[in-house]
Design a protein around this motif. Structure first.
Motif, short mmCIF file in Angstrom:
data_model
loop_
_atom_site.label_atom_id
_atom_site.label_comp_id
_atom_site.label_asym_id
_atom_site.label_seq_id
_atom_site.Cartn_x
_atom_site.Cartn_y
_atom_site.Cartn_z
N LEU A 148 25.52 39.97 42.66
CA LEU A 148 26.10 39.00 43.58
C LEU A 148 27.45 38.51 43.07
O LEU A 148 28.41 38.38 43.84
CB LEU A 148 25.15 37.83 43.79
CG LEU A 148 25.60 36.80 44.83
CD1 LEU A 148 24.44 36.38 45.71
CD2 LEU A 148 26.23 35.57 44.17
N GLY A 149 27.55 38.25 41.78
CA GLY A 149 28.79 37.71 41.22
C GLY A 149 29.96 38.65 41.39
O GLY A 149 31.09 38.23 41.69
N THR A 150 29.72 39.95 41.20
CA THR A 150 30.78 40.94 41.35
C THR A 150 31.38 40.88 42.75
O THR A 150 32.61 40.94 42.92
CB THR A 150 30.21 42.35 41.10
OG1 THR A 150 29.87 42.47 39.71
CG2 THR A 150 31.21 43.43 41.45
N ILE A 151 30.52 40.76 43.76
CA ILE A 151 31.01 40.68 45.14
C ILE A 151 31.69 39.34 45.38
O ILE A 151 32.75 39.27 46.03
CB ILE A 151 29.87 40.91 46.13
CG1 ILE A 151 29.33 42.34 45.99
CG2 ILE A 151 30.32 40.66 47.56
CD1 ILE A 151 28.14 42.65 46.85
N ALA A 152 31.11 38.25 44.86
CA ALA A 152 31.70 36.93 45.07
C ALA A 152 33.11 36.84 44.50
O ALA A 152 34.01 36.24 45.11
CB ALA A 152 30.80 35.86 44.46
N VAL A 153 33.32 37.39 43.32
CA VAL A 153 34.65 37.38 42.72
C VAL A 153 35.66 38.06 43.66
O VAL A 153 36.75 37.54 43.94
CB VAL A 153 34.64 38.09 41.35
CG1 VAL A 153 36.07 38.39 40.88
CG2 VAL A 153 33.92 37.23 40.31
N GLN A 154 35.28 39.23 44.15
CA GLN A 154 36.20 39.99 45.00
C GLN A 154 36.43 39.32 46.35
O GLN A 154 37.55 39.33 46.88
CB GLN A 154 35.67 41.41 45.18
CG GLN A 154 35.62 42.20 43.88
CD GLN A 154 34.94 43.55 44.08
OE1 GLN A 154 35.59 44.52 44.49
NE2 GLN A 154 33.66 43.61 43.80
N LEU A 155 35.38 38.73 46.92
CA LEU A 155 35.55 38.03 48.19
C LEU A 155 36.48 36.83 48.03
O LEU A 155 37.34 36.57 48.89
CB LEU A 155 34.20 37.57 48.73
CG LEU A 155 33.31 38.60 49.40
CD1 LEU A 155 32.00 37.95 49.85
CD2 LEU A 155 34.01 39.25 50.59
N ALA A 156 36.28 36.07 46.96
CA ALA A 156 37.14 34.91 46.73
C ALA A 156 38.60 35.33 46.64
O ALA A 156 39.49 34.67 47.21
CB ALA A 156 36.71 34.17 45.46
N ARG A 157 38.86 36.44 45.96
CA ARG A 157 40.23 36.93 45.87
C ARG A 157 40.73 37.38 47.25
O ARG A 157 41.86 37.08 47.63
CB ARG A 157 40.27 38.11 44.89
CG ARG A 157 39.93 37.76 43.46
CD ARG A 157 41.04 37.03 42.76
NE ARG A 157 42.22 37.87 42.61
CZ ARG A 157 43.39 37.43 42.16
NH1 ARG A 157 43.55 36.16 41.85
NH2 ARG A 157 44.40 38.26 42.05
N ALA A 158 39.88 38.07 47.99
CA ALA A 158 40.29 38.57 49.32
C ALA A 158 40.57 37.42 50.27
O ALA A 158 41.41 37.55 51.18
CB ALA A 158 39.21 39.47 49.89
N TRP A 159 39.88 36.30 50.09
CA TRP A 159 40.07 35.14 50.96
C TRP A 159 41.18 34.21 50.50
O TRP A 159 41.36 33.15 51.07
CB TRP A 159 38.76 34.37 51.10
CG TRP A 159 37.70 35.12 51.85
CD1 TRP A 159 37.82 36.34 52.46
CD2 TRP A 159 36.35 34.70 52.08
NE1 TRP A 159 36.63 36.70 53.04
CE2 TRP A 159 35.71 35.72 52.83
CE3 TRP A 159 35.61 33.57 51.72
CZ2 TRP A 159 34.37 35.63 53.22
CZ3 TRP A 159 34.29 33.48 52.10
CH2 TRP A 159 33.67 34.50 52.85
N GLY A 160 41.91 34.61 49.47
CA GLY A 160 43.12 33.90 49.09
C GLY A 160 43.03 32.97 47.90
O GLY A 160 44.01 32.26 47.61
N ALA A 161 41.90 32.94 47.19
CA ALA A 161 41.81 32.08 46.01
C ALA A 161 42.89 32.48 45.00
O ALA A 161 43.09 33.66 44.72
CB ALA A 161 40.43 32.19 45.37
N THR A 162 43.57 31.48 44.47
CA THR A 162 44.63 31.74 43.49
C THR A 162 44.05 32.14 42.15
O THR A 162 44.55 33.05 41.48
CB THR A 162 45.51 30.50 43.33
OG1 THR A 162 46.08 30.16 44.58
CG2 THR A 162 46.62 30.75 42.31
N THR A 163 43.00 31.44 41.73
CA THR A 163 42.35 31.71 40.44
C THR A 163 40.85 31.81 40.64
O THR A 163 40.24 30.93 41.26
CB THR A 163 42.65 30.60 39.42
OG1 THR A 163 44.07 30.47 39.28
CG2 THR A 163 42.03 30.91 38.06
#
Length: 305
Positions: A148-163
């Motif tokens: 789950l974490g692997t996907i969450a990291v990538q989704l957060a980046r795709a949705w514009g999270a800076t860090t």
């Protein structure tokens, strides 16, 4: 399985083929994902609405080919390659689900990736949507190297999270960096380590590790409405952190497929086991170690025995 217990209760068994009823489709399964949910079912846990009547076939995410369509189904035809979700039944040659719980599998999506995308993918998608991750955010993901974490990291980046900050054991830090996350180690001093890499604070957090991670998140995130947990319900209640409301849907799964094809999301396959080795897959997942997703490959019965 015909009893609850350890991984050894999972046995390869012949059962009658399920039949698609009105509004349902039957899928000949090619791959099925393995989730912590499945380990709970094996031990006798289930959501309140689910009746675990033996024999129980675990598995709630899969990919395969539609081979039967029930009355009233439109838009899905026999022969269609799909991926989908349910509550049980995925560890099998055939599974029946409502037609709106499958979406088209593009040819470019490998079977094992398609079979393991829905469970962790929809969980991460729901949780990050609930904590309103968006452009400019600093997001903390616990157990960031897991399925789950692997996907969450990538989704957060795709949705514009800076860090995106990901907690993981040191052996997985290089892997997290490859996903675009800033890794920090578990253990005493976690809050200070996160503050060192995010001096302006953390906007949102997702816990998939356990109560200690959730307590740290509550200390780091000003608005507890922007914290969710996948595993620590009692601690969440104590801390006043909202529960995650389940909201799986075909539309959500289709968005995950779109992001995967676009290259914003990559499902890392930790290991693919044959269906006959489902017990070993459960043992592997239960260690709590390793990166990414465990998947079962399902083929014809005559090569499984």
């Amino acid at each position: 399985m015909t009893e609850f217990g350890g991984p050894e209760v999972l046995t390869l068994t012949d059962l009658p083929d399920p039949q698609a009823g009105p509004g349902q489709v039957r899928v000949r399964v090619r791959a099925a994902g393995v989730l912590p949910f499945d380990l709970g079912v094996r031990q006798g846990w289930a959501p309140p609405s689910v009746d675990l009547t033996f024999p129980v076939v675990p598995g709630n995410e899969f990919a395969g080919v539609v081979d039967q369509v029930g009355e009233g189904v439109t838009g899905v035809a026999v022969g269609a390659e799909v991926l989908g979700y349910g509550l049980l039944g995925g560890y099998a040659e055939r599974v029946v689900v409502p037609a709106d719980q499958v979406v088209a599998k593009p040819p470019a999506l490998p079977w094992e990736v398609a079979g393991g995308l829905s469970g962790n993918g929809q969980g991460a998608h729901m949780a990050l949507e609930a904590v309103r991750v968006g452009p400019g955010d600093t997001v903390l993901i616990h157990a960031a190297a897991g399925g789950l974490g692997t996907i969450a990291v990538q989704l957060a980046r795709a949705w514009g999270a800076t860090t995106v900050i990901g907690t993981a054991s040191p052996a997985n830090h290089a892997y997290l960096r490859s996903l675009g996350a800033v890794p920090v180690a578990y253990g005493p001093g976690l809050v200070d380590r996160v503050r060192a890499v995010a001096p302006d604070g953390v906007d949102a957090a997702l816990d998939a590790a356990g109560p200690e991670a959730l307590y740290a998140s509550a200390e780091l995130v000003r608005d507890r409405g922007r914290v969710r947990t996948m595993v620590s319900d009692e601690a969440a209640l104590e801390l006043g952190i909202p529960a995650l409301t389940p909201a799986r849907s075909g539309a959500r799964l289709a968005d995950l497929v779109r992001l995967t094809l676009r290259g914003d999301l990559r499902l890392h396959l930790r290991r693919v086991y044959p269906l006959r080795d489902a017990a070993d897959a459960h043992r592997d997942l239960a260690t709590g170690h390793g990166r990414g997703k465990i998947v079962l490959r399902v083929t014809s019965a005559h090569v499984l025995v």
